[in-house]
Write a protein that holds these residues in place. Structure first.
Motif, PDB file in Angstrom:
ATOM      1  N   PHE A  64       0.814  -1.208   0.000  1.00  0.00           N
ATOM      2  CA  PHE A  64       0.000   0.000   0.000  1.00  0.00           C
ATOM      3  C   PHE A  64       0.855   1.269   0.000  1.00  0.00           C
ATOM      4  N   VAL A  65       2.159   1.113   0.212  1.00  0.00           N
ATOM      5  CA  VAL A  65       3.059   2.272   0.131  1.00  0.00           C
ATOM      6  C   VAL A  65       3.225   2.721  -1.320  1.00  0.00           C
ATOM      7  N   PRO A  66       3.646   1.841  -2.238  1.00  0.00           N
ATOM      8  CA  PRO A  66       3.719   2.280  -3.643  1.00  0.00           C
ATOM      9  C   PRO A  66       2.345   2.626  -4.208  1.00  0.00           C
ATOM     10  N   LEU A  67       1.295   1.982  -3.677  1.00  0.00           N
ATOM     11  CA  LEU A  67      -0.053   2.313  -4.129  1.00  0.00           C
ATOM     12  C   LEU A  67      -0.392   3.764  -3.793  1.00  0.00           C
ATOM     13  N   ALA A  68       0.054   4.239  -2.636  1.00  0.00           N
ATOM     14  CA  ALA A  68      -0.212   5.620  -2.233  1.00  0.00           C
ATOM     15  C   ALA A  68       0.433   6.607  -3.196  1.00  0.00           C
ATOM     16  N   VAL A  69       1.535   6.212  -3.805  1.00  0.00           N
ATOM     17  CA  VAL A  69       2.258   7.095  -4.719  1.00  0.00           C
ATOM     18  C   VAL A  69       1.433   7.417  -5.967  1.00  0.00           C
ATOM     19  N   VAL A  70       0.539   6.498  -6.364  1.00  0.00           N
ATOM     20  CA  VAL A  70      -0.225   6.696  -7.600  1.00  0.00           C
ATOM     21  C   VAL A  70      -1.685   7.082  -7.338  1.00  0.00           C
ATOM     22  N   LEU A  71      -2.012   7.440  -6.102  1.00  0.00           N
ATOM     23  CA  LEU A  71      -3.382   7.864  -5.802  1.00  0.00           C
ATOM     24  C   LEU A  71      -3.649   9.255  -6.371  1.00  0.00           C
ATOM     25  N   THR A  72      -4.879   9.496  -6.761  1.00  0.00           N
ATOM     26  CA  THR A  72      -5.258  10.776  -7.358  1.00  0.00           C
ATOM     27  C   THR A  72      -5.456  11.849  -6.293  1.00  0.00           C
ATOM     28  N   ILE A  73      -5.655  13.083  -6.765  1.00  0.00           N
ATOM     29  CA  ILE A  73      -5.908  14.197  -5.857  1.00  0.00           C
ATOM     30  C   ILE A  73      -7.210  13.986  -5.092  1.00  0.00           C
ATOM     31  N   GLN A  74      -8.183  13.297  -5.713  1.00  0.00           N
ATOM     32  CA  GLN A  74      -9.442  13.023  -5.020  1.00  0.00           C
ATOM     33  C   GLN A  74      -9.214  12.231  -3.748  1.00  0.00           C
ATOM     34  N   VAL A  75      -8.177  11.409  -3.741  1.00  0.00           N
ATOM     35  CA  VAL A  75      -7.850  10.625  -2.550  1.00  0.00           C
ATOM     36  C   VAL A  75      -6.929  11.412  -1.627  1.00  0.00           C
ATOM     37  N   TRP A  76      -5.866  11.997  -2.192  1.00  0.00           N
ATOM     38  CA  TRP A  76      -4.872  12.686  -1.370  1.00  0.00           C
ATOM     39  C   TRP A  76      -5.434  13.904  -0.646  1.00  0.00           C
ATOM     40  N   PHE A  77      -6.409  14.562  -1.238  1.00  0.00           N
ATOM     41  CA  PHE A  77      -6.897  15.803  -0.638  1.00  0.00           C
ATOM     42  C   PHE A  77      -8.000  15.575   0.389  1.00  0.00           C
ATOM     43  N   ASP A  78      -8.584  14.401   0.396  1.00  0.00           N
ATOM     44  CA  ASP A  78      -9.697  14.096   1.304  1.00  0.00           C
ATOM     45  C   ASP A  78      -9.200  13.138   2.389  1.00  0.00           C
ATOM     46  N   TYR A  79      -9.183  13.592   3.648  1.00  0.00           N
ATOM     47  CA  TYR A  79      -8.607  12.744   4.697  1.00  0.00           C
ATOM     48  C   TYR A  79      -9.406  11.467   4.904  1.00  0.00           C
ATOM     49  N   TYR A  80     -10.722  11.504   4.635  1.00  0.00           N
ATOM     50  CA  TYR A  80     -11.514  10.272   4.706  1.00  0.00           C
ATOM     51  C   TYR A  80     -10.946   9.244   3.735  1.00  0.00           C
ATOM     52  N   ASN A  81     -10.805   9.644   2.475  1.00  0.00           N
ATOM     53  CA  ASN A  81     -10.345   8.716   1.444  1.00  0.00           C
ATOM     54  C   ASN A  81      -8.893   8.303   1.650  1.00  0.00           C
ATOM     55  N   LEU A  82      -8.045   9.258   2.015  1.00  0.00           N
ATOM     56  CA  LEU A  82      -6.629   8.954   2.173  1.00  0.00           C
ATOM     57  C   LEU A  82      -6.378   8.019   3.344  1.00  0.00           C
ATOM     58  N   SER A  83      -7.037   8.261   4.462  1.00  0.00           N
ATOM     59  CA  SER A  83      -6.849   7.386   5.623  1.00  0.00           C
ATOM     60  C   SER A  83      -7.351   5.977   5.335  1.00  0.00           C
ATOM     61  N   ARG A  84      -8.426   5.872   4.551  1.00  0.00           N
ATOM     62  CA  ARG A  84      -8.937   4.548   4.185  1.00  0.00           C
ATOM     63  C   ARG A  84      -7.977   3.830   3.247  1.00  0.00           C
ATOM     64  N   ALA A  85      -7.354   4.592   2.337  1.00  0.00           N
ATOM     65  CA  ALA A  85      -6.460   3.990   1.353  1.00  0.00           C
ATOM     66  C   ALA A  85      -5.218   3.380   1.995  1.00  0.00           C
ATOM     67  N   ILE A  86      -4.746   3.967   3.097  1.00  0.00           N
ATOM     68  CA  ILE A  86      -3.510   3.463   3.722  1.00  0.00           C
ATOM     69  C   ILE A  86      -3.778   2.812   5.076  1.00  0.00           C
ATOM     70  N   SER A  87      -5.026   2.470   5.368  1.00  0.00           N
ATOM     71  CA  SER A  87      -5.353   1.926   6.690  1.00  0.00           C
ATOM     72  C   SER A  87      -4.526   0.694   7.073  1.00  0.00           C
ATOM     73  N   PRO A  88      -4.197  -0.231   6.148  1.00  0.00           N
ATOM     74  CA  PRO A  88      -3.336  -1.351   6.554  1.00  0.00           C
ATOM     75  C   PRO A  88      -1.970  -0.887   7.046  1.00  0.00           C
ATOM     76  N   VAL A  89      -1.425   0.166   6.420  1.00  0.00           N
ATOM     77  CA  VAL A  89      -0.112   0.679   6.805  1.00  0.00           C
ATOM     78  C   VAL A  89      -0.156   1.242   8.225  1.00  0.00           C
ATOM     79  N   ILE A  90      -1.230   1.949   8.557  1.00  0.00           N
ATOM     80  CA  ILE A  90      -1.335   2.586   9.878  1.00  0.00           C
ATOM     81  C   ILE A  90      -1.294   1.547  10.991  1.00  0.00           C
ATOM     82  N   THR A  91      -2.137   0.526  10.890  1.00  0.00           N
ATOM     83  CA  THR A  91      -2.170  -0.503  11.932  1.00  0.00           C
ATOM     84  C   THR A  91      -0.871  -1.296  11.976  1.00  0.00           C
ATOM     85  N   ALA A  92      -0.349  -1.652  10.808  1.00  0.00           N
ATOM     86  CA  ALA A  92       0.908  -2.421  10.769  1.00  0.00           C
ATOM     87  C   ALA A  92       2.056  -1.630  11.369  1.00  0.00           C
TER      88      ALA A  92
END
Length: 368
Positions: free
Chosen positions: A320-348
């Protein structure tokens, strides 16, 4: 005496882990009650019906009545899962799947709507409460699995709350998403594998991928860990079987909802494009900047921990780290979407940075 003491310690750990799961479910109830109080007890707030999504809005009103909670713009994930739960097997795609923005993409995430609607048997209001009930159970399962992982890493079971207090997990609950269930199942797969239960681990991964297809990234990570430990057959099974199941379901979905769908990707862009576009707006939105910087820091610290250790839970999340690199602005700018996109990284990361006290090599013992 030593054997009896060891058994007693194991039993105590299991009881504590179950207690962590219970506390997590109670916290989920607290999150739900808080929102219900804030919106006059209206559970449709979790459906995230958008006032601008007129066809879907009118469909929901036809089932639940006109007095439902509406949000600005087009809404969020909950509205789609509500529609899917009324017809999880796409028996009437012209009525239900046609209301989805991307029918094939949405219908691939089938497990959550299947569960919340009991296979399409529940009436509309039952589905609303079913979404909340499954979310409460997902919180309990996720924290219990995380507690078991923490114990195997040498930490306290109470680090299981690293699942519950993960902003991405809480965000999934609040927007009616399914990622909290998917992550709970993926972490349960890790916990099962740590204890040498390979078949159960594969089964849980299949369910995780049917909940959120991007968790195939996690399956690849687990397979890589297994491959490096010499468990080649088991490694291939952890990738092939979830991918095969998801592929077969995708074929069924396309046969019911149609074989063509727009190619516009809302979540994926060129590397760093979404981050750069988001950074350009940060001076106008300080809170978005604070959260964006925090995510970059977490991704960096996680990567550092991952490189220096060999914990299985890190392999689940590393993709999910390299996946975060290719996320769009719709994901990066919205904390709801961004936190959901990297949620496995946070817990790990929390587990690897704070709970891990033992030797990662001990995780391999159960597989020998």
């Amino acid at each position: 005496m030593t054997g009896a003491a060891s058994t007693s310690s194991v039993d105590k750990t299991r009881i504590t882990s179950r207690l962590v799961g219970l506390v997590s479910s109670l916290l989920a109830v607290a999150f739900i009650v808080r929102n219900l109080i804030a919106f006059q007890g209206d559970p449709t707030v979790f459906l995230m019906i958008g006032v601008d999504d007129v066809p879907l809005r009118d469909f929901v009103m036809g089932l639940l009545g006109s007095d439902i909670h509406l949000v600005s713009s087009v809404g969020h994930d909950g509205r789609f899962f509500f529609v899917q739960a009324n017809d999880p097997f796409l028996l009437d795609p012209s009525t239900h799947a046609a209301l989805l923005d991307r029918p094939v993409y949405r219908s691939q995430r089938m497990l959550f709507p299947l569960l919340v609607g009991l296979g399409g048997l529940l009436p509309p209001w039952g589905i609303v409460w079913g979404m909340l009930s499954i979310s409460v159970l997902a919180f309990g399962l996720g924290a219990y699995a995380t507690a078991l992982i923490s114990v195997r890493m040498g930490g306290s079971p109470w680090w299981g709350l690293a699942f519950t207090l993960n902003l991405g997990v809480v965000s999934e609950l609040l927007v009616g998403g399914s990622g909290h269930l998917g992550l709970a199942l993926a972490l349960s797969s890790v916990a099962a594998l740590q204890r040498g239960r390979g078949r159960l681990s594969i089964g849980l991964l299949i369910l995780a991928v049917l909940t959120r297809e991007v968790l195939l990234v996690g399956a690849l990570g687990i397979a890589l860990w297994l491959w490096r430990t010499g468990q080649r057959r088991l490694a291939l099974a952890h990738v092939f079987l979830p991918a095969l199941t998801a592929g077969l379901w995708a074929l069924y979905v396309r046969s019911r909802a149609g074989w063509t769908e727009g190619t516009d990707l809302h979540e994926i862009s060129w590397p760093l494009q979404g981050l750069v576009e988001s950074m350009e707006l940060w001076p106008q939105y300080p809170m978005s900047m604070v959260f964006g910087v925090a995510v970059i820091l977490i991704l960096t610290l996680f990567t550092y921990r991952f490189v220096r250790s060999n914990w299985l839970v890190g392999y689940l999340a590393v993709g999910f780290v390299p996946l975060a690199v290719v996320l769009t602005i719709q994901v990066w700018f919205d904390y709801y979407n961004l936190s959901r996109a990297i949620s496995p990284v946070i817990t790990a990361y929390v587990l690897m940075a704070f709970a891990a006290k033992g030797n990662p090599e001990l995780e391999r013992i159960a597989l020998r």
